[in-house]
Design a protein around this motif. Structure first.
Motif, PDB file in Angstrom:
ATOM      1  N   ILE A 247       3.960  -2.107   0.024  1.00 21.94           N
ATOM      2  CA  ILE A 247       3.460  -1.315   1.148  1.00 21.94           C
ATOM      3  C   ILE A 247       4.420  -0.164   1.447  1.00 21.94           C
ATOM      4  O   ILE A 247       3.994   0.963   1.722  1.00 21.94           O
ATOM      5  CB  ILE A 247       3.273  -2.213   2.388  1.00 21.94           C
ATOM      6  N   ALA A 248       5.723  -0.437   1.361  1.00 20.38           N
ATOM      7  CA  ALA A 248       6.716   0.618   1.598  1.00 20.38           C
ATOM      8  C   ALA A 248       6.605   1.719   0.549  1.00 20.38           C
ATOM      9  O   ALA A 248       6.702   2.917   0.875  1.00 20.38           O
ATOM     10  CB  ALA A 248       8.118   0.018   1.597  1.00 20.38           C
ATOM     11  N   LEU A 249       6.404   1.345  -0.726  1.00 16.32           N
ATOM     12  CA  LEU A 249       6.233   2.348  -1.784  1.00 16.32           C
ATOM     13  C   LEU A 249       5.004   3.211  -1.506  1.00 16.32           C
ATOM     14  O   LEU A 249       5.057   4.444  -1.593  1.00 16.32           O
ATOM     15  CB  LEU A 249       6.095   1.660  -3.141  1.00 16.32           C
TER      16      LEU A 249
ATOM     17  N   THR B 258      -4.165  12.367  -4.645  1.00 14.31           N
ATOM     18  CA  THR B 258      -4.486  12.545  -3.232  1.00 14.31           C
ATOM     19  C   THR B 258      -5.378  11.431  -2.694  1.00 14.31           C
ATOM     20  O   THR B 258      -5.505  11.273  -1.476  1.00 14.31           O
ATOM     21  CB  THR B 258      -5.193  13.888  -3.014  1.00 14.31           C
ATOM     22  N   GLY B 259      -6.034  10.678  -3.568  1.00 16.53           N
ATOM     23  CA  GLY B 259      -6.933   9.621  -3.139  1.00 16.53           C
ATOM     24  C   GLY B 259      -6.318   8.243  -3.292  1.00 16.53           C
ATOM     25  O   GLY B 259      -5.393   7.875  -2.585  1.00 16.53           O
TER      26      GLY B 259
ATOM     27  N   TYR C 249      -0.426   7.395  -0.569  1.00 13.24           N
ATOM     28  CA  TYR C 249      -1.713   7.244  -1.262  1.00 13.24           C
ATOM     29  C   TYR C 249      -2.349   5.928  -0.820  1.00 13.24           C
ATOM     30  O   TYR C 249      -1.733   5.126  -0.122  1.00 13.24           O
ATOM     31  CB  TYR C 249      -1.534   7.271  -2.773  1.00 13.24           C
ATOM     32  N   ASP C 250      -3.583   5.683  -1.203  1.00 21.99           N
ATOM     33  CA  ASP C 250      -4.299   4.449  -0.886  1.00 21.99           C
ATOM     34  C   ASP C 250      -4.435   3.599  -2.146  1.00 21.99           C
ATOM     35  O   ASP C 250      -4.359   4.107  -3.270  1.00 21.99           O
ATOM     36  CB  ASP C 250      -5.689   4.757  -0.329  1.00 21.99           C
TER      37      ASP C 250
ATOM     38  N   GLU D  53      -7.666  13.170  -7.746  1.00 25.24           N
ATOM     39  CA  GLU D  53      -8.110  12.247  -6.708  1.00 25.24           C
ATOM     40  C   GLU D  53      -7.711  10.798  -6.970  1.00 25.24           C
ATOM     41  O   GLU D  53      -7.445  10.053  -6.031  1.00 25.24           O
ATOM     42  CB  GLU D  53      -9.631  12.322  -6.561  1.00 25.24           C
ATOM     43  N   GLU D  54      -7.673  10.390  -8.232  1.00 25.69           N
ATOM     44  CA  GLU D  54      -7.569   8.955  -8.498  1.00 25.69           C
ATOM     45  C   GLU D  54      -6.787   8.686  -9.777  1.00 25.69           C
ATOM     46  O   GLU D  54      -6.765   9.507 -10.690  1.00 25.69           O
ATOM     47  CB  GLU D  54      -8.974   8.363  -8.629  1.00 25.69           C
ATOM     48  N   ALA D  55      -6.148   7.517  -9.816  1.00 31.34           N
ATOM     49  CA  ALA D  55      -5.439   7.057 -11.014  1.00 31.34           C
ATOM     50  C   ALA D  55      -5.592   5.543 -11.107  1.00 31.34           C
ATOM     51  O   ALA D  55      -5.978   4.883 -10.135  1.00 31.34           O
ATOM     52  CB  ALA D  55      -3.964   7.450 -10.973  1.00 31.34           C
ATOM     53  N   GLU D  56      -5.308   4.995 -12.279  1.00 33.70           N
ATOM     54  CA  GLU D  56      -5.400   3.557 -12.516  1.00 33.70           C
ATOM     55  C   GLU D  56      -4.068   3.056 -13.061  1.00 33.70           C
ATOM     56  O   GLU D  56      -3.381   3.767 -13.815  1.00 33.70           O
ATOM     57  CB  GLU D  56      -6.523   3.246 -13.515  1.00 33.70           C
TER      58      GLU D  56
END
Length: 518
Positions: free
Chosen positions: A217-219, A189-190, A225-226, A127-130
Motif C-alpha cells: 500500500i505504501a508503494l 496513470t490508471g 496508481y491504482d 493508462e494501464e500495465a500488467e
C-alpha cells in the motif's frame, strides 16, 4: 451433384418425363423431383443410433472426464482406463472400441462447454500495465539455478521490463516496481493488474476485495496508481493475458538456450539489453513496432516522485560468536566487536546493510554492506571484519573462511601472499602474520594499488612493518598524481599582494637526499 446435373440436362435438352428420367438414371422418382426442384442435393441425414450397452454409463463417463479438468495432466483418464473402470467398478459388458468412440465424442463436447468467449479490449496510452512473476533457469557463476523474473508490461504499446531475482519475496516484488518505473521514466496513470501474489495480498476476500500488505500500500501510495486484482486461480489468467504471454515469449526468445552469467547483476544487464532489442519487434499484425508505440506512450506517463521508494525491509538480527548474522538462512559477517549484540538490518532485493545498533534504523551508520546471497546456508565473510581479533590470534588466519573468501574474490592478492611469506621467513610465523594484518588494516584508509606497491618496495628492502609499507604507498600515490604547474610561492604572493606562504619543499628535498645517501 453430377447426377443432379445430368438429370436436369436431360430434362432441359430432351424433355424426358419424370418416369423416363428415373428409368434412365436408375433412381427413384422422388430423387428426380428433388433434382428438378433444386440443383443442390439436400444434406444427407445421419441416423440417430442408440447405444444400448453404453447408454447407462454415459453420465458416469462424462463425470469422470469433467473431474479430469482439475486433475494433473499426467494423471487423467485415458479411454482404456475408463473401459477398465467400467468393467471393474460398474460391471459393464462393453467393447473397448465402443468406449473409445464415446470418450472421443464426450471430450469434444466437454471442451466446447469449457470455452469462454473473450471480449477484445482497447487500452489507451499510459493508462494501464500488467505485473507478474515467471520462473526460468540460468547458470550463475557455474551453478544452474532456478530464478524468478519480474515483468511489468504496458498494455497499450506492449513494452515490457524484465528483472531477474533469486526469489519472489516482497522486497524483490517492490524493487521490480521501482526499477520498472525508472526504466519507463514514469508511472501509468490508471491501474496495474495483478494476480494474488502474497507479496501484495495478505488474504483474498469476497469478489475483488483484498486485504493488502501495508508495504505494498505504501508503494502504491508513493507512486500514485491504482491496483486491480484478477480472479484467483486459472479462471483469472485471461484478465492479465498480456503479461502471461509476454513472460512465455521472452523466455523462449531470450532465455533459450539457458543463459550464463558471472552474477545476477550481469544477468540483469543482459535482460535489459534484450528489452531494448525487443523495441524492433511487432506484436501480431500491428503496423508499428513496440518501440514506436512506446515512443508515443512513455511521454504520457505520470511523472516519477522526487525520490524512489525505499524497498528495504527492517530486520533485527543477533550477531553470533563467529561475528555473523543470519538473514533468510544465509550468513553475513559484521565487525567482530559487535559479537553477541543485536543489530538493525536493512534487507533489500540485492543488498544487505547492517547498521550501527546505537543509532537506530533510520539514522544508523552502515557498518557492513553485503551483496545478497543467492544460496541458502551460504557464508559471506569479509576478512576486514576479523582483523582486530586476528591480531590477537594470528595463527587462525591461515585456515580462516574469511581468508579463503578474500582469495576467491581477488581481494587477497599474490602480492599479499608474497609479503606474508617473506615476513614469516624473516620474523617468524606469529610476528610475520601480525605484520601482514597491520598492512591489511591500511586498506581501510588507502587504495589497494598503492598498498601493493608499498608491499613490493618493503619486501625488496627487507623491512616488514606497516609503517614502511604506508610510507612507500604514499610515495607511489604521489608519483601517480599528475604534476601541478610550477608557480613559486613568492611570485604568487607578490601578484596577490600578500605575504608568502611558508613552504617545506626544501625540507622534502633534504629528506630525499638523506634517503639516497642511506
Amino acid at each position: 451433384m453430377e447426377q443432379y446435373e445430368r438429370i436436369r440436362r436431360d430434362r432441359r435438352d430432351k424433355g424426358m418425363s419424370i418416369r423416363r428420367l428415373a428409368e434412365t438414371h436408375k433412381v427413384h422418382r422422388r430423387v428426380v423431383r428433388q433434382a428438378l426442384a433444386d440443383a443442390v442435393p439436400p444434406p444427407r441425414k445421419s441416423p440417430d443410433r442408440v447405444s444400448p450397452a453404453l447408454g447407462p454409463y454415459e453420465d458416469t463417463i462424462r463425470r469422470w472426464l469433467t473431474e479430469d479438468l482439475q486433475a494433473p495432466k499426467k494423471q487423467r483418464h485415458t479411454a482404456r482406463r475408463i473401459w477398465q473402470r467400467l468393467l471393474d467398478e460398474e460391471g459393464a459388458a462393453v467393447a473397448e472400441s465402443s468406449v473409445r468412440n464415446l470418450v472421443a465424442r464426450l471430450r469434444s463436447e466437454i471442451a466446447g462447454e469449457q470455452v469462454q468467449v473473450m471480449i477484445a479490449q482497447t487500452h489507451g496510452p499510459a493508462e494501464e500495465a500488467e505485473v507478474d512473476f515467471g520462473e526460468f533457469t540460468a547458470v550463475i557463476a557455474g551453478t544452474a539455478m532456478r530464478l524468478h523474473m519480474f515483468c511489468m508490461r504496458l498494455s497499450h504499446s506492449g513494452k515490457a521490463v524484465h528483472v531477474a531475482y533469486a526469489n519472489q519475496a516482497q522486497e524483490s516484488f517492490l524493487d521490480g516496481h521501482v526499477r520498472a518505473f525508472e526504466a519507463f521514466g514514469g508511472v501509468p496513470t490508471g491501474q496495474l493488474r495483478y494476480d494474488n501474489l502474497t507479496a501484495a495480498v495478505i488474504r483474498v476476500a469476497l469478489g475483488r476485495e483484498r486485504f493488502e500488505h501495508p508495504r505494498f500500500i505504501a508503494l502504491r501510495s508513493h507512486y500514485g496508481y491504482d491496483s486491480f486484482y484478477c480472479i484467483p486461480g486459472i479462471d483469472g489468467a485471461h484478465e492479465k493475458g498480456g503479461v502471461e504471454g509476454e513472460i512465455g515469449r521472452f523466455r523462449r526468445r531470450h532465455l533459450t538456450p539457458v543463459p550464463r552469467a558471472a552474477s545476477l547483476a550481469e544477468l540483469n544487464v543482459m535482460l535489459a539489453a534484450a528489452d531494448t532489442a525487443d523495441d524492433d519487434r511487432r506484436i501480431a499484425a500491428r503496423a508499428e513496432t513496440v518501440g514506436a508505440a512506446a515512443a508515443r506512450e512513455l511521454p504520457m506517463l505520470a511523472a516519477l516522485p522526487a525520490e524512489p521508494f525505499d524497498v528495504a525491509a527492517a530486520l533485527s538480527c543477533r550477531v553470533d560468536t563467529k561475528a555473523r548474522i543470519c538473514v533468510r538462512q544465509s550468513y553475513y559477517s559484521v565487525p567482530a566487536r559487535y559479537a553477541g549484540r543485536r543489530m538493525s538490518v536493512r534487507l533489500g532485493a540485492a543488498m544487505i546493510e547492517v547498521l550501527d545498533p546505537d543509532a537506530g534504523v533510520t539514522a544508523g551508520r552502515v557498518i557492513a554492506r553485503h551483496t545478497r546471497s543467492l544460496h541458502k546456508g551460504s557464508e559471506d565473510l569479509l576478512l576486514d571484519h576479523y582483523l582486530e581479533v586476528l591480531q590477537r590470534k594470528p595463527g587462525a588466519l591461515g585456515g580462516s573462511t574469511a581468508l579463503a573468501a578474500a582469495r576467491a574474490r581477488g581481494v587477497f592478492t599474490s602480492s599479499h601472499q608474497r609479503f606474508w611469506d617473506a615476513a614469516r621467513k624473516a620474523l617468524g610465523d606469529g610476528a610475520g602474520t601480525r605484520a601482514l594484518i597491520e598492512v591489511l588494516l591500511l586498506h581501510r584508509t588507502m587504495a589497494a594499488e598503492v598498498i601493493e606497491a608499498g608491499m613490493t618496495a618493503a619486501r625488496k628492502a627487507g623491512l616488514f612493518t606497516a609503517e614502511v609499507v604506508a610510507v612507500e604507498a604514499r610515495h607511489a600515490a604521489d608519483a601517480a598524481r599528475p604534476a601541478a604547474p610550477v608557480v613559486t610561492v613568492a611570485a604568487a604572493a607578490a601578484e596577490a599582494g600578500e605575504r608568502p606562504v611558508p613552504s617545506l619543499t626544501g625540507y622534502d628535498r633534504l629528506l630525499d637526499a638523506e634517503q639516497v645517501s642511506a
